[in-house]
Design a protein around this motif. Structure first.
Motif, short mmCIF file in Angstrom:
data_model
loop_
_atom_site.label_atom_id
_atom_site.label_comp_id
_atom_site.label_asym_id
_atom_site.label_seq_id
_atom_site.Cartn_x
_atom_site.Cartn_y
_atom_site.Cartn_z
N PRO A 37 -6.00 11.18 5.53
CA PRO A 37 -6.36 11.32 4.35
C PRO A 37 -6.05 12.86 4.01
CG PRO A 37 -8.38 11.17 5.84
CD PRO A 37 -7.01 10.77 6.67
N PRO A 38 -6.28 13.16 2.77
CA PRO A 38 -6.49 12.15 1.56
C PRO A 38 -5.53 11.34 1.26
CG PRO A 38 -6.05 14.32 0.81
CD PRO A 38 -6.04 14.55 2.09
N MET A 39 -4.09 11.62 1.41
CA MET A 39 -3.10 10.72 0.98
C MET A 39 -1.94 10.99 1.87
SD MET A 39 -3.67 8.73 -1.59
CE MET A 39 -1.86 8.39 -1.93
N PRO A 40 -1.16 9.97 2.12
CA PRO A 40 0.15 10.16 3.05
C PRO A 40 1.30 11.03 2.42
CG PRO A 40 0.24 8.18 1.64
CD PRO A 40 -0.99 8.61 1.37
N ARG A 41 2.06 11.49 3.33
CA ARG A 41 3.23 12.18 3.08
C ARG A 41 4.40 11.18 2.41
NH1 ARG A 41 0.97 14.81 7.37
NH2 ARG A 41 2.41 13.80 8.83
N PRO A 42 4.71 11.48 1.61
CA PRO A 42 5.84 10.35 0.88
C PRO A 42 7.17 10.46 1.81
CG PRO A 42 5.25 11.89 -0.75
CD PRO A 42 4.52 12.41 0.56
N LYS A 43 7.65 11.52 2.60
CA LYS A 43 8.71 11.41 3.42
C LYS A 43 8.43 10.62 4.68
CE LYS A 43 11.31 15.49 1.43
NZ LYS A 43 11.79 16.81 1.75
N SER A 44 7.12 10.85 5.03
CA SER A 44 6.75 10.23 6.23
C SER A 44 6.81 8.70 6.19
CB SER A 44 5.49 10.75 6.91
OG SER A 44 5.37 12.13 6.89
N VAL A 45 6.11 8.24 4.80
CA VAL A 45 6.14 6.88 4.58
C VAL A 45 7.49 6.25 4.68
CG1 VAL A 45 5.47 5.23 2.88
CG2 VAL A 45 3.97 6.95 3.60
N HIS A 46 8.38 7.12 3.93
CA HIS A 46 9.64 6.65 3.66
C HIS A 46 10.44 6.48 5.03
CE1 HIS A 46 13.67 5.83 2.03
NE2 HIS A 46 14.17 6.92 2.58
N GLU A 47 10.00 7.40 5.99
CA GLU A 47 10.92 7.26 7.53
C GLU A 47 10.58 6.10 8.02
OE1 GLU A 47 10.04 11.01 9.15
OE2 GLU A 47 11.26 12.08 7.76
N LEU A 48 9.17 5.89 7.94
CA LEU A 48 8.67 4.69 8.71
C LEU A 48 8.82 3.15 8.01
CD1 LEU A 48 5.13 6.13 9.63
CD2 LEU A 48 6.93 5.65 11.05
N CYS A 49 8.90 3.25 6.85
CA CYS A 49 9.20 2.08 5.88
C CYS A 49 10.48 2.40 4.96
CB CYS A 49 8.17 1.75 5.06
SG CYS A 49 6.48 1.48 6.10
N PRO A 50 11.63 2.40 5.60
CA PRO A 50 12.63 2.92 4.73
C PRO A 50 12.94 1.70 3.53
CG PRO A 50 13.49 2.31 6.81
CD PRO A 50 12.19 2.45 6.88
N GLU A 51 12.57 0.35 3.98
CA GLU A 51 12.96 -0.66 3.02
C GLU A 51 11.70 -0.70 1.93
OE1 GLU A 51 11.52 -1.11 5.97
OE2 GLU A 51 13.05 -1.69 7.31
N GLY A 52 10.67 0.11 2.11
CA GLY A 52 9.74 0.07 1.13
C GLY A 52 8.47 -0.28 1.52
N VAL A 53 7.52 -0.63 0.86
CA VAL A 53 6.07 -1.02 1.16
C VAL A 53 5.86 -2.52 0.46
CG1 VAL A 53 3.46 -0.55 0.97
CG2 VAL A 53 5.41 1.42 1.77
N HIS A 54 5.39 -3.47 1.08
CA HIS A 54 5.37 -4.72 0.37
C HIS A 54 3.76 -4.78 -0.11
CE1 HIS A 54 8.70 -5.37 3.23
NE2 HIS A 54 9.17 -6.19 1.93
N VAL A 55 2.74 -4.21 0.61
CA VAL A 55 1.29 -4.32 0.19
C VAL A 55 0.61 -3.05 0.45
CG1 VAL A 55 -0.84 -5.41 0.69
CG2 VAL A 55 1.41 -6.86 0.79
N LEU A 56 -0.02 -2.57 -0.44
CA LEU A 56 -1.19 -1.59 -0.39
C LEU A 56 -2.44 -2.12 -0.29
CD1 LEU A 56 0.40 0.49 -3.47
CD2 LEU A 56 1.12 0.96 -1.04
N VAL A 57 -3.02 -1.50 1.00
CA VAL A 57 -4.66 -1.83 1.27
C VAL A 57 -5.33 -0.58 0.88
CG1 VAL A 57 -6.10 -2.81 2.76
CG2 VAL A 57 -3.59 -3.87 2.80
#
Length: 233
Positions: free
Chosen positions: A103-123
């Motif tokens: 928290p409070p929010m993710p780092r965009p580049k870190s999310v992209h590195e882990l999910c280069p195809e994108g994110v299907h569901v936000l919880v």
């Protein structure tokens, strides 16, 4: 058994065909891989929800010290649920790749590195007993993913046992809660799930959570959201 993955050529289509050999000859198995991003404030229950989704104790949980979250870096955990559902008459595996975020929010580049195809569901995880926390959540999620994020999101309200203690039913709670949380509950396409803060709820609620994710992703034809890496939070 040796497995070979054949990637789809249709954009970010998460369906794959796994081919392998067994005693009865060559077999083919459909696999649906979904990237799931957990978002929420400190002590909201994100890691516990992640554990419920993957059916294990992979994400660290516990009480934070001096306001510091237990989750201090992005964590990716995955699990393959074999023959989880049927698609076009064939049994398919469900692979969940769950990312917990500090928290409070993710780092965009870190999310992209882990999910280069994108994110299907936000919880989106919020404590039902602390509805005034994290009021900035909606604005930040829209900054990360744009206005389409609501079609890919569901809301999980943890610590729902406090509602029982107060004599409130879920519908009554949502009608009386803070304006921002009520608007969020009404706006997310995946709806709202209430989870109690008990030691056994992850194992009990895991399957309903996964089923809700699967239905939501199918409603979006398993299309993924792309994180906006150019933004800074």
């Amino acid at each position: 058994m040796a497995l070979v993955t054949e990637h789809s050529r249709h954009g970010n289509n998460p369906f794959r065909i796994l081919s392998g050999w067994c005693r009865h000859g060559d077999v083919e198995q459909n696999v649906l891989a979904l990237n799931v991003l957990l978002l929420g404030d400190r002590q909201s229950g994100r890691s516990s929800v992640g554990n419920a989704l993957i059916g294990g104790e992979e994400f660290q949980t516990g009480t934070c010290i001096s306001g510091t979250s237990m989750t201090t870096e992005h964590r990716l955990r995955s699990r393959n649920f074999q023959r989880y559902f049927r698609r076009q008459g064939a049994e398919s595996d469900l692979v969940l790749r769950v990312v917990d975020t500090p928290p409070p929010m993710p780092r965009p580049k870190s999310v992209h590195e882990l999910c280069p195809e994108g994110v299907h569901v936000l919880v989106l995880v919020v404590r039902a007993d602390l509805p005034h926390n994290n009021t900035h959540l909606v604005e930040q999620v829209e900054t990360l993913f744009g206005p389409e994020w609501r079609c890919h999101a569901l809301l999980v309200l943890t610590h729902a046992d406090h509602l029982k203690e107060a004599g409130l039913q879920p519908a009554g709670y949502l009608s009386q809660t803070s304006d921002w949380l009520r608007a969020l509950a009404e706006g997310v396409e995946g709806g709202v799930l209430f989870l109690e803060n008990s030691c056994d709820w992850p194992s009990i609620r895991g399957r309903p959570l996964r089923d809700r994710l699967l239905r939501l992703s199918a409603r979006n034809h398993h299309r993924a959201l792309t994180v906006r890496t150019e933004v800074s939070l």
